[in-house]
Design an enzyme around this catalytic site. Structure first.
Site, PDB file in Angstrom:
ATOM      1  N   GLY A 187     -15.155 -28.254  18.744  1.00  0.00           N
ATOM      2  CA  GLY A 187     -15.039 -29.606  19.270  1.00  0.00           C
ATOM      3  C   GLY A 187     -14.043 -29.655  20.414  1.00  0.00           C
ATOM      4  O   GLY A 187     -12.905 -29.195  20.274  1.00  0.00           O
TER       5      GLY A 187
ATOM      6  N   HIS B 127       8.913  19.350 -12.345  1.00  0.00           N
ATOM      7  CA  HIS B 127       7.504  19.749 -12.289  1.00  0.00           C
ATOM      8  C   HIS B 127       6.722  19.268 -13.512  1.00  0.00           C
ATOM      9  O   HIS B 127       7.161  19.472 -14.649  1.00  0.00           O
ATOM     10  CB  HIS B 127       7.327  21.274 -12.243  1.00  0.00           C
ATOM     11  CG  HIS B 127       8.355  22.012 -11.465  1.00  0.00           C
ATOM     12  ND1 HIS B 127       8.309  22.143 -10.102  1.00  0.00           N
ATOM     13  CD2 HIS B 127       9.475  22.668 -11.867  1.00  0.00           C
ATOM     14  CE1 HIS B 127       9.354  22.846  -9.694  1.00  0.00           C
ATOM     15  NE2 HIS B 127      10.082  23.170 -10.749  1.00  0.00           N
TER      16      HIS B 127
ATOM     17  N   THR C  57     -14.740 -33.009   5.527  1.00  0.00           N
ATOM     18  CA  THR C  57     -13.277 -32.911   5.538  1.00  0.00           C
ATOM     19  C   THR C  57     -12.599 -34.248   5.255  1.00  0.00           C
ATOM     20  O   THR C  57     -11.579 -34.297   4.561  1.00  0.00           O
ATOM     21  CB  THR C  57     -12.809 -32.362   6.897  1.00  0.00           C
ATOM     22  OG1 THR C  57     -13.422 -33.114   7.954  1.00  0.00           O
ATOM     23  CG2 THR C  57     -13.171 -30.886   7.041  1.00  0.00           C
TER      24      THR C  57
ATOM     25  N   ASN D   5      18.539  19.759 -17.005  1.00  0.00           N
ATOM     26  CA  ASN D   5      17.389  20.375 -16.358  1.00  0.00           C
ATOM     27  C   ASN D   5      16.202  20.282 -17.310  1.00  0.00           C
ATOM     28  O   ASN D   5      16.240  20.839 -18.406  1.00  0.00           O
ATOM     29  CB  ASN D   5      17.656  21.834 -16.008  1.00  0.00           C
ATOM     30  CG  ASN D   5      16.537  22.413 -15.152  1.00  0.00           C
ATOM     31  OD1 ASN D   5      16.569  22.335 -13.927  1.00  0.00           O
ATOM     32  ND2 ASN D   5      15.527  22.986 -15.811  1.00  0.00           N
TER      33      ASN D   5
ATOM     34  N   SER E  56      10.542  25.154 -20.195  1.00  0.00           N
ATOM     35  CA  SER E  56       9.182  24.754 -19.847  1.00  0.00           C
ATOM     36  C   SER E  56       8.292  24.654 -21.083  1.00  0.00           C
ATOM     37  O   SER E  56       8.491  25.351 -22.083  1.00  0.00           O
ATOM     38  CB  SER E  56       8.580  25.769 -18.872  1.00  0.00           C
ATOM     39  OG  SER E  56       9.325  25.819 -17.679  1.00  0.00           O
TER      40      SER E  56
ATOM     41  N   ALA F 298       9.338  22.676 -16.394  1.00  0.00           N
ATOM     42  CA  ALA F 298       7.950  22.327 -16.097  1.00  0.00           C
ATOM     43  C   ALA F 298       7.155  22.118 -17.381  1.00  0.00           C
ATOM     44  O   ALA F 298       7.317  22.846 -18.360  1.00  0.00           O
ATOM     45  CB  ALA F 298       7.314  23.427 -15.259  1.00  0.00           C
TER      46      ALA F 298
ATOM     47  N   TYR G  15      -5.277 -26.191   6.017  1.00  0.00           N
ATOM     48  CA  TYR G  15      -6.511 -25.559   5.551  1.00  0.00           C
ATOM     49  C   TYR G  15      -6.191 -24.265   4.812  1.00  0.00           C
ATOM     50  O   TYR G  15      -5.481 -23.400   5.338  1.00  0.00           O
ATOM     51  CB  TYR G  15      -7.455 -25.303   6.738  1.00  0.00           C
ATOM     52  CG  TYR G  15      -7.897 -26.606   7.371  1.00  0.00           C
ATOM     53  CD1 TYR G  15      -9.083 -27.217   6.988  1.00  0.00           C
ATOM     54  CD2 TYR G  15      -7.081 -27.248   8.300  1.00  0.00           C
ATOM     55  CE1 TYR G  15      -9.461 -28.441   7.533  1.00  0.00           C
ATOM     56  CE2 TYR G  15      -7.446 -28.470   8.849  1.00  0.00           C
ATOM     57  CZ  TYR G  15      -8.634 -29.062   8.460  1.00  0.00           C
ATOM     58  OH  TYR G  15      -8.991 -30.278   8.989  1.00  0.00           O
ATOM     59  N   GLY G  16      -6.737 -24.151   3.617  1.00  0.00           N
ATOM     60  CA  GLY G  16      -6.426 -23.005   2.766  1.00  0.00           C
ATOM     61  C   GLY G  16      -6.969 -21.690   3.260  1.00  0.00           C
ATOM     62  O   GLY G  16      -6.541 -20.630   2.795  1.00  0.00           O
TER      63      GLY G  16
ATOM     64  N   ASN H  16     -10.226 -28.500  19.026  1.00  0.00           N
ATOM     65  CA  ASN H  16      -9.613 -29.034  17.817  1.00  0.00           C
ATOM     66  C   ASN H  16      -9.433 -27.941  16.768  1.00  0.00           C
ATOM     67  O   ASN H  16     -10.318 -27.121  16.551  1.00  0.00           O
ATOM     68  CB  ASN H  16     -10.515 -30.146  17.267  1.00  0.00           C
ATOM     69  CG  ASN H  16     -10.014 -30.704  15.961  1.00  0.00           C
ATOM     70  OD1 ASN H  16      -8.817 -30.912  15.778  1.00  0.00           O
ATOM     71  ND2 ASN H  16     -10.932 -30.956  15.037  1.00  0.00           N
TER      72      ASN H  16
END
Length: 456
Positions: A140, A363, A82, A377, A405, A380, A103-104, A169
């Protein structure tokens, strides 16, 4: 006292072997963005003028994933500890600025905690972020005298009394640039691993009669890292629960916070209801009284007041006007814009198209590269045929149009106001105002028809 300038160092060079992945560890995501991006964002919020990102393993992936980030890229060719990592960025330090080491792979650190740490830093000394753990095994231990930190003793070197210490730590620390450069130059690697440790700065500071103070993080999860996917999942759940709790306190009704994911930002009105297993991505804005059904995914959308999005609908880069109804099982792709009081039903896909006020597409329909007027309108099974294999073309439909439709509209084509298109029609030419268009062949009735017989 004049506030010192601030820079941040983010350690992000690790490989992340226990992730079993081709991605560098810090690029694994929580809440929709890489862990290291959370840390970068926090550093910006903190007011860091410079962010030195220490990278190593997967450097090309790091730079491509974070190409838009305003950071100083610092390559650590060998990972030698580090202190060695921080030392790579030391030439960029200004003597009179504060340097915070982050820290990533510890993405949940907050601006508020870091502000307390910086405020506590003594002149020419170190402020160290610590945390109390019920089970400190492996960490630590912080050794104090008269409140100041005089040493960090690793687990293997601790005596019986020191092993009972709960304060450990975290690695996060603040000092000034001149002190960092002075102490980093004196760190040795006379240890079993042959590495240069940032924790050695504590002893060096004490040798120079410089004060080392500790600030305790109130929430252990702030300093938790993710070395494997199990730990990553724990961070994800913690953050999602935190985000859901905040939204609940703001008045959003989340039916089950444990089954809600926010992977971006959510702006909301009053009396919003969100059912289970909903995912919010990117930037989403919900108006008043919006209801989102189970299993929906919303990404970069703006939803007006009184809209209901029924279960298992997927909306991306779209705008929905007030009092509209979407779903269930609808898909709005990028560029879809629905006006007020529109209805989009099950198994309908709309892409790069506008739908006017009060129109219904209920639809089994595909609408792409189109403009649909108001009070239409669309029946479908209607398909706007917008692609000829090389180029996209537009379909333009006026107001008060009825499309029967199983109609295909072969773009480019225009349908004027008030037109009616019979079911089963294929439209290849423009349709005039108030016209009825039908292209079906005449229906035939054949008496006495014999079905084919299977051959033995």
């Amino acid at each position: 006292m004049t506030k010192k300038a601030l820079s941040a160092v983010i350690l992000a060079a690790g490989k992340g072997t226990r992730m079993y992945s081709d991605l560098p560890k810090v690029l694994h995501t929580i809440a929709g963005k890489p862990m290291v991006k959370h840390v970068i964002d926090t550093a910006h919020q903190l007011g860091a003028e410079n962010i030195h990102l220490i990278y190593g393993h997967g450097g090309d992936l790091m730079r491509s994933h974070l190409a838009n980030e305003q950071v100083n890229w610092v390559l650590q060719t060998e990972q030698l500890g580090t202190a060695h990592a921080v030392q790579q960025s030391a030439p960029f330090f200004k003597d009179n600025e504060n340097i915070v080491v982050l820290y990533g792979d510890a993405p949940l650190i907050t601006k508020e905690t870091l502000e307390k740490l910086i405020e506590a830093k003594p002149e020419n000394g170190i402020a160290l972020l610590t945390v109390n753990l019920d089970n400190p095994t492996g960490y630590g231990r912080i050794i104090r005298e008269n409140g100041n930190v005089v040493a960090i003793v690793e687990q293997k070197d601790a005596n019986a009394d020191q092993l009972n210490i709960k304060e450990v730590n975290t690695g996060v620390m603040v000092s000034d640039g001149a002190s960092f450069k002075k102490w980093l130059a004196r760190v040795g690697n006379n240890n079993a691993q042959g590495e240069y440790y940032l924790t050695d700065l504590i002893a060096l500071a004490n040798q120079d009669n410089c004060q080392v103070v500790a600030v305790q993080a109130t929430d252990v999860m702030e300093v938790e890292g993710a070395n494997n996917r199990l730990q990553l999942a724990a961070l994800e759940r913690y953050l999602q629960n935190k985000q859901a709790s905040k939204l609940l306190l703001e008045g959003v009704m989340i039916y089950d916070p444990a089954r809600f994911d926010l992977r971006g930002t959510l702006e909301h009105g009053k009396d919003v209801e969100i059912d289970v297993n909903v995912i919010i991505e990117g930037n989403v804005k919900l108006g008043d009284r919006v209801k989102i059904g189970a299993g929906c995914v919303l990404k970069n959308v703006v939803i007006g007041n009184d809209v209901e999005i029924k279960p298992y609908s997927v909306l991306e880069d779209s705008v929905v006007g007030e009092k509209a109804a979407i779903g269930p099982f609808s898909r709005l792709r990028p560029g879809a814009e629905l006006a007020a009081e529109t209805h989009v039903g099950n198994f309908v896909e709309i892409k790069k198209s506008t739908v006017g006020k009060g129109s219904k597409v209920n639809h089994l329909t595909y609408v792409g590269d189109s403009e649909i007027g108001s009070n239409c309108n669309i029946g479908a099974g209607v398909i706007t045929c917008n692609y000829d294999g090389a180029n996209k073309f537009k379909t333009i439909i006026g107001d008060d149009v009825f499309v029967g439709s199983d109609t295909q509209l072969v773009a480019p084509v225009k349908v004027a106001n008030g037109a009616t298109i019979g079911a089963g029609t294929t439209i290849t030419r423009d349709v005039g105002e108030n016209e009825l268009v039908i292209t079906r062949v005449a229906q035939r009735h054949i008496q006495g028809w014999q079905r084919p017989i299977k051959k033995k």
